[in-house]
Design a protein around this motif. Sequence first.
Motif, PDB file in Angstrom:
ATOM      1  N   GLU A 319       0.855  -1.189   0.000  1.00 14.08           N
ATOM      2  CA  GLU A 319       0.000   0.000   0.000  1.00 14.08           C
ATOM      3  C   GLU A 319       0.889   1.237   0.000  1.00 14.08           C
ATOM      4  OE1 GLU A 319      -2.243   2.825  -0.203  1.00 14.08           O
ATOM      5  OE2 GLU A 319      -3.435   0.979  -0.061  1.00 14.08           O
ATOM      6  N   PRO A 320       0.837   2.062  -1.061  1.00 15.77           N
ATOM      7  CA  PRO A 320       1.725   3.233  -1.147  1.00 15.77           C
ATOM      8  C   PRO A 320       1.407   4.341  -0.159  1.00 15.77           C
ATOM      9  CG  PRO A 320       0.192   3.190  -2.991  1.00 15.77           C
ATOM     10  CD  PRO A 320       0.024   1.888  -2.279  1.00 15.77           C
ATOM     11  N   ASP A 321       0.142   4.456   0.238  1.00 15.27           N
ATOM     12  CA  ASP A 321      -0.242   5.511   1.184  1.00 15.27           C
ATOM     13  C   ASP A 321       0.178   5.102   2.595  1.00 15.27           C
ATOM     14  OD1 ASP A 321      -2.126   8.004   1.694  1.00 15.27           O
ATOM     15  OD2 ASP A 321      -2.589   6.507   3.229  1.00 15.27           O
ATOM     16  N   ASP A 322       0.968   5.965   3.249  1.00 16.59           N
ATOM     17  CA  ASP A 322       1.528   5.606   4.554  1.00 16.59           C
ATOM     18  C   ASP A 322       0.456   5.355   5.611  1.00 16.59           C
ATOM     19  OD1 ASP A 322       4.092   5.618   3.673  1.00 16.59           O
ATOM     20  OD2 ASP A 322       4.743   7.400   4.778  1.00 16.59           O
ATOM     21  N   GLU A 323      -0.548   6.211   5.684  1.00 17.84           N
ATOM     22  CA  GLU A 323      -1.552   6.015   6.736  1.00 17.84           C
ATOM     23  C   GLU A 323      -2.347   4.742   6.510  1.00 17.84           C
ATOM     24  OE1 GLU A 323      -4.689   8.280   9.582  1.00 17.84           O
ATOM     25  OE2 GLU A 323      -3.817   9.381   7.909  1.00 17.84           O
ATOM     26  N   LYS A 324      -2.721   4.475   5.288  1.00 18.07           N
ATOM     27  CA  LYS A 324      -3.456   3.241   5.007  1.00 18.07           C
ATOM     28  C   LYS A 324      -2.594   2.017   5.309  1.00 18.07           C
ATOM     29  CE  LYS A 324      -6.545   5.152   1.464  1.00 18.07           C
ATOM     30  NZ  LYS A 324      -6.909   5.112   0.019  1.00 18.07           N
TER      31      LYS A 324
END
Length: 394
Positions: A319-324
Motif C-alpha cells: 500500500e503506497p499511502d503511509d496512513e493506510k
Amino acid sequence: MLNDFSICISTCFVFGHDAETRVGERLEADGIKKVLLCRSSDSFLFETGLLDRVKKSMTERGIEVFELDGIVPNPRLTKAYEGIELAKKNDVDMIIALGGGSVIDTAKTVACGAVNDCDVWEFFTGGKKPEKALPVSVILTLPATGSESGAVAVINNDEEHIKALTSADCLRPRYAFMNPGLGCTLPEKITACGIADMLSHSMERYFTDDDELNCIDYMAEGVMKAIVTFGRLVMQHPKEYRYRAEVMWLGTVAQNNTIGVGKNQDWSSHNIGNELSALFDTPHGITLTIITPAWMEYVYKDHLWRFARFARTVFDVNEPDDEKAALEGIRLTTEFFKELKLPTSFAEGGVPVDRMDEIAEMASHEFGTDKIGTFKVLDKEDILKILDIAKDHY
C-alpha cells in the motif's frame, strides 16, 4: 544515528538436542560444587523425566543439588525470599533455573538477594542497582521472555500488588542450555503466549522516536518477520523440532538487546501490561495482546512512516499511502494475535474494567515519574485512553 551504548552478553549458549544433559560437565569445569535448582511443580518435569535428567547430570559430577519448587507464572517475591534463605543456608555456588521466564526471573532475584545485605526488593523499586549476584544458569523449557541471556529480572510483590523490574549485567546467565525439543510438549496456549511476548519485545525496541533507519532497525525487522513466519509454523506443527528451534532462538535474540542497542526504546505496552498482571494475575503474554493493538492505534500518527514501514516489511503490506499502510499493519498485528488464539481486548480476555484509573495511575508512575514511553510520551490521561480502546474495540 545510534546512541552511545555498552553491552556485554556473556552467556554461553549450549543449544540443541539433549542440551539439558550437558549441565553437569559445564558446571564441573567451572568448579561449581553446590547449586540451588529453581523450578515449578508442573507435572511435565516428572512425566518426561526432565527433572531426573537434569539432576543426574549434576549429581554424577559430584555437584550437590538443593531445590526451590512451586514457582508460578507472574513470579512471586515471597517465593524469591524463600529461595534467598535456602541459598544462604546451604552456601550454594550457583542458582539454576529449570523452566521459562518466571522461573528464570525468580532465580535472578534469588541470586541477587543471596549476596547483598539489603532487602532484594530495594533493587526493584528504582533506588538501587545490583552490582553483584551469584552466577545464574538456565535450562530453558519455554522460549518466550528471552530471560536466558537478558539482564532484566521481573518480580511480582504479591503483598503490595506491584510488578517491577531491575536490570544489571551481573544478572545475565552464565549458561543457557537450550533444547528445542523440550517445547514439543508445551500446551498450545503457553506456546502462543511466548510467541506474542517475543514479538512485543521486538516491537518495543523498533517503535522509537528515531526519525531515520539504522542497522538495528533492519535487524529488528528481520526478527519480527521471522517471529510471525515461524510463530505460525510452530502453531501449525507443534511437534516439529526445526520450527521449535527457530522460535527458541528468536526468543533469545528478541530480548537480549542485540536489536535494541543505541535505541530510545519504548516499553509502554509492557509497563501497562505489568499492572494487569499485578492486579489480576493475567498471564504476561495475554496482557500484551490486549494492550499492544490499542497502544498502536493511539500512537501511530506520531511517527507514521515507521508504522507504515513495519506493515510493509513485517506483514508484506502493498500500500503506497503511509496512513493506510500503517492502519493495515495494526489490523494484521491484531489478526496475528487472534491466529494465536489469544484475546485482543479486555472483553475477550475476561479482564475486569472497573479499575482502569488505578491501572493508569500505577503505570504512569512505574519509574518514579508521571510519564512513560519514548515513541509517544504518555501520561495518565493517555494511558486511560489506551485502556478505553482496549476494552472491547478489537
